[in-house]
Design a protein around this motif. Structure first.
Motif, PDB file in Angstrom:
ATOM      1  N   PHE A 106       0.852  -1.193   0.000  1.00 39.38           N
ATOM      2  CA  PHE A 106       0.000   0.000   0.000  1.00 39.38           C
ATOM      3  C   PHE A 106       0.886   1.239   0.000  1.00 39.38           C
ATOM      4  CE2 PHE A 106      -1.962   3.530   2.320  1.00 39.38           C
ATOM      5  CZ  PHE A 106      -3.021   3.784   1.451  1.00 39.38           C
ATOM      6  N   ALA A 107       0.551   2.220  -0.851  1.00 40.90           N
ATOM      7  CA  ALA A 107       1.319   3.460  -0.957  1.00 40.90           C
ATOM      8  C   ALA A 107       0.484   4.648  -0.513  1.00 40.90           C
ATOM      9  CB  ALA A 107       1.789   3.674  -2.394  1.00 40.90           C
ATOM     10  N   VAL A 108       1.032   5.458   0.386  1.00 40.21           N
ATOM     11  CA  VAL A 108       0.350   6.662   0.850  1.00 40.21           C
ATOM     12  C   VAL A 108       0.463   7.784  -0.169  1.00 40.21           C
ATOM     13  CG1 VAL A 108       0.297   8.460   2.624  1.00 40.21           C
ATOM     14  CG2 VAL A 108       0.657   6.081   3.279  1.00 40.21           C
ATOM     15  N   SER A 109       1.691   8.053  -0.643  1.00 39.29           N
ATOM     16  CA  SER A 109       1.870   9.216  -1.517  1.00 39.29           C
ATOM     17  C   SER A 109       2.934   9.041  -2.592  1.00 39.29           C
ATOM     18  CB  SER A 109       2.240  10.445  -0.667  1.00 39.29           C
ATOM     19  OG  SER A 109       3.442  10.208   0.060  1.00 39.29           O
ATOM     20  N   VAL A 110       3.678   7.930  -2.569  1.00 37.74           N
ATOM     21  CA  VAL A 110       4.776   7.731  -3.514  1.00 37.74           C
ATOM     22  C   VAL A 110       4.640   6.358  -4.152  1.00 37.74           C
ATOM     23  CG1 VAL A 110       7.279   7.509  -3.765  1.00 37.74           C
ATOM     24  CG2 VAL A 110       6.334   9.240  -2.240  1.00 37.74           C
ATOM     25  N   LEU A 111       4.823   6.278  -5.452  1.00 36.05           N
ATOM     26  CA  LEU A 111       4.771   4.994  -6.145  1.00 36.05           C
ATOM     27  C   LEU A 111       5.875   4.075  -5.646  1.00 36.05           C
ATOM     28  CD1 LEU A 111       4.215   6.189  -9.824  1.00 36.05           C
ATOM     29  CD2 LEU A 111       2.518   5.167  -8.311  1.00 36.05           C
ATOM     30  N   PRO A 112       5.615   2.767  -5.547  1.00 35.87           N
ATOM     31  CA  PRO A 112       6.669   1.837  -5.117  1.00 35.87           C
ATOM     32  C   PRO A 112       7.780   1.751  -6.150  1.00 35.87           C
ATOM     33  CG  PRO A 112       4.754   0.633  -5.913  1.00 35.87           C
ATOM     34  CD  PRO A 112       4.351   2.081  -5.849  1.00 35.87           C
ATOM     35  N   GLY A 113       9.000   1.506  -5.672  1.00 38.22           N
ATOM     36  CA  GLY A 113      10.152   1.472  -6.556  1.00 38.22           C
ATOM     37  C   GLY A 113      10.012   0.488  -7.697  1.00 38.22           C
ATOM     38  N   LEU A 114       9.358  -0.647  -7.458  1.00 39.45           N
ATOM     39  CA  LEU A 114       9.221  -1.664  -8.495  1.00 39.45           C
ATOM     40  C   LEU A 114       8.353  -1.209  -9.662  1.00 39.45           C
ATOM     41  CD1 LEU A 114       8.789  -4.887  -6.323  1.00 39.45           C
ATOM     42  CD2 LEU A 114      10.835  -4.141  -7.551  1.00 39.45           C
ATOM     43  N   LEU A 115       7.603  -0.114  -9.487  1.00 41.98           N
ATOM     44  CA  LEU A 115       6.725   0.380 -10.547  1.00 41.98           C
ATOM     45  C   LEU A 115       7.181   1.722 -11.109  1.00 41.98           C
ATOM     46  CD1 LEU A 115       3.177  -0.415  -9.072  1.00 41.98           C
ATOM     47  CD2 LEU A 115       4.744  -1.912 -10.321  1.00 41.98           C
ATOM     48  N   GLN A 116       8.311   2.222 -10.663  1.00 47.39           N
ATOM     49  CA  GLN A 116       8.760   3.556 -11.068  1.00 47.39           C
ATOM     50  C   GLN A 116       9.488   3.537 -12.410  1.00 47.39           C
ATOM     51  OE1 GLN A 116      11.178   5.084  -7.880  1.00 47.39           O
ATOM     52  NE2 GLN A 116       9.533   4.943  -6.376  1.00 47.39           N
ATOM     53  N   THR A 117       9.341   4.615 -13.163  1.00 48.26           N
ATOM     54  CA  THR A 117      10.167   4.839 -14.339  1.00 48.26           C
ATOM     55  C   THR A 117      11.485   5.477 -13.890  1.00 48.26           C
ATOM     56  OG1 THR A 117       9.235   7.039 -14.682  1.00 48.26           O
ATOM     57  CG2 THR A 117       8.156   5.196 -15.813  1.00 48.26           C
ATOM     58  N   PRO A 118      12.511   5.497 -14.748  1.00 47.46           N
ATOM     59  CA  PRO A 118      13.780   6.123 -14.360  1.00 47.46           C
ATOM     60  C   PRO A 118      13.619   7.582 -13.947  1.00 47.46           C
ATOM     61  CG  PRO A 118      14.095   4.772 -16.307  1.00 47.46           C
ATOM     62  CD  PRO A 118      12.620   4.801 -16.057  1.00 47.46           C
ATOM     63  N   ALA A 119      12.785   8.355 -14.664  1.00 45.06           N
ATOM     64  CA  ALA A 119      12.618   9.776 -14.337  1.00 45.06           C
ATOM     65  C   ALA A 119      11.961   9.953 -12.979  1.00 45.06           C
ATOM     66  CB  ALA A 119      11.799  10.477 -15.417  1.00 45.06           C
ATOM     67  N   TYR A 120      10.987   9.120 -12.670  1.00 43.14           N
ATOM     68  CA  TYR A 120      10.319   9.198 -11.366  1.00 43.14           C
ATOM     69  C   TYR A 120      11.312   8.872 -10.249  1.00 43.14           C
ATOM     70  CZ  TYR A 120       6.544   8.695  -7.926  1.00 43.14           C
ATOM     71  OH  TYR A 120       5.716   8.852  -6.826  1.00 43.14           O
ATOM     72  N   ALA A 121      12.058   7.784 -10.430  1.00 44.54           N
ATOM     73  CA  ALA A 121      13.036   7.390  -9.417  1.00 44.54           C
ATOM     74  C   ALA A 121      14.076   8.483  -9.207  1.00 44.54           C
ATOM     75  CB  ALA A 121      13.709   6.084  -9.829  1.00 44.54           C
ATOM     76  N   ARG A 122      14.547   9.088 -10.292  1.00 41.21           N
ATOM     77  CA  ARG A 122      15.578  10.118 -10.188  1.00 41.21           C
ATOM     78  C   ARG A 122      15.063  11.333  -9.414  1.00 41.21           C
ATOM     79  NH1 ARG A 122      20.417  11.383 -12.226  1.00 41.21           N
ATOM     80  NH2 ARG A 122      20.451   9.384 -13.318  1.00 41.21           N
ATOM     81  N   GLU A 123      13.858  11.806  -9.753  1.00 38.77           N
ATOM     82  CA  GLU A 123      13.333  12.985  -9.067  1.00 38.77           C
ATOM     83  C   GLU A 123      13.079  12.691  -7.588  1.00 38.77           C
ATOM     84  OE1 GLU A 123       9.440  15.897  -9.419  1.00 38.77           O
ATOM     85  OE2 GLU A 123      10.531  15.369 -11.256  1.00 38.77           O
ATOM     86  N   LEU A 124      12.566  11.497  -7.302  1.00 40.92           N
ATOM     87  CA  LEU A 124      12.292  11.131  -5.912  1.00 40.92           C
ATOM     88  C   LEU A 124      13.574  11.011  -5.100  1.00 40.92           C
ATOM     89  CD1 LEU A 124      10.278  10.217  -3.736  1.00 40.92           C
ATOM     90  CD2 LEU A 124      10.547   7.892  -4.603  1.00 40.92           C
ATOM     91  N   LEU A 125      14.565  10.298  -5.626  1.00 42.47           N
ATOM     92  CA  LEU A 125      15.820  10.117  -4.899  1.00 42.47           C
ATOM     93  C   LEU A 125      16.578  11.434  -4.755  1.00 42.47           C
ATOM     94  CD1 LEU A 125      16.915   6.745  -6.535  1.00 42.47           C
ATOM     95  CD2 LEU A 125      16.227   7.075  -4.148  1.00 42.47           C
ATOM     96  N   ALA A 126      16.511  12.281  -5.775  1.00 48.69           N
ATOM     97  CA  ALA A 126      17.168  13.590  -5.689  1.00 48.69           C
ATOM     98  C   ALA A 126      16.519  14.447  -4.610  1.00 48.69           C
ATOM     99  CB  ALA A 126      17.097  14.300  -7.042  1.00 48.69           C
TER     100      ALA A 126
END
Length: 280
Positions: A109-129
């Motif tokens: 279950f996700a409150v506000s952020v997509l789980p890593g297994l479903l993220q695109t590279p751009a989503y992961a980059r912005e989130l980790l940054a």
């Protein structure tokens, strides 16, 4: 497809455990380091250093090894543990990642952020940054996260159910084009037979997981463990009574969610609401 290898039972130190697994997989195939290098196109000395624990290599070579040995996601998970042993991951998260690599089914279950297994590279980059990573470390973590998506691919991939709060789908990336690609990716993977995607509508109101992201892992020995997390940490829950308590909250939340078909239509509506792409 080979049975998932148990991560526990050997070295408890992440870097040594990673090196040991590499050594065992190669020797089980009867290959020399030179033969392995010839097959994968890397200098054989790199594999030798990795097996000695002198280096952990990069995510690209580890992903190639996962493919070569037929262990999708396992070596990348161990690699992340080895890397995290020297960086920011806490011990409970390390153990969670080791268990994730051998899970036979997962739900989330996700409150506000997509789980890593479903993220695109751009989503992961912005989130980790946004969490403070930058430069080579940021690129390395994005690559590793993308590699872990192979856990959900292939014939032996575990069943995975995710419930996304509506807020997750209303919190867009700064780049509209990349956000469009992320939503399109969700629609695409929602068609996979091993993946069930549901959306919890905003009007469902408060519920037992209103402030908690949670993962459940069903393990080969029939145990279930849970991992709850927030932006600055998390807790691995292995005691049966505590896991069942969180599971009841999850089940009640799932009852409030849209059906998979309704959820897919909701993601499609969010996508259609985006401004037109000027490049098309």
């Amino acid at each position: 497809m080979p049975t998932r290898r148990a991560v526990t039972g050997r070295s408890g130190e992440p870097r040594a455990r990673f090196a040991e697994e590499l050594r065992l997989l190669r020797t089980a195939r009867g290959h020399s380091l030179r033969q392995l290098g010839d097959r994968l196109g890397w200098d054989w000395s790199l594999f030798g250093k990795m097996e000695k624990g002198e280096t952990v290599g990069g995510p690209e070579v580890v992903q190639a090894l996962d493919t070569h040995y037929g262990t999708p996601g396992l070596l990348l998970a161990l690699w992340e543990l080895a890397v995290s042993d020297q960086t920011q991951f806490r011990e409970r998260y390390r153990r969670y990642m080791a268990l994730e690599a051998e899970a036979v089914s997962m739900w989330h279950f996700a409150v506000s952020v997509l789980p890593g297994l479903l993220q695109t590279p751009a989503y992961a980059r912005e989130l980790l940054a946004s969490g403070g990573l930058h430069g080579a470390e940021l690129t390395q973590q994005v690559d590793a996260r993308m590699g872990r998506r192979s856990l959900l691919e292939g014939e032996g991939a575990p069943q995975f159910r995710t419930i996304l709060s509506e807020a997750t789908l209303r919190t867009a990336l700064r780049d509209v084009g990349e956000w469009r690609k992320q939503l399109e990716h969700l629609l695409e993977i929602a068609e996979r037979p091993n993946l069930t995607l549901q959306v919890l509508p905003q009007e469902a109101g408060l519920h037992g997981l209103s402030s908690t992201d949670v993962w459940f892992l069903r393990l080969p020995d029939a145990r279930t463990v849970a991992y709850t997390e927030h932006g600055y940490g998390g807790d691995l829950i292995e005691e049966n009574v505590a896991v069942e308590r969180v599971q009841r909250a999850y089940d009640a939340t799932r009852d409030l969610a849209r059906s998979p078909t309704e959820s897919r239509n909701f993601v499609l509506r969010v996508l259609e609401e985006l401004p037109c792409d000027p490049s098309t």
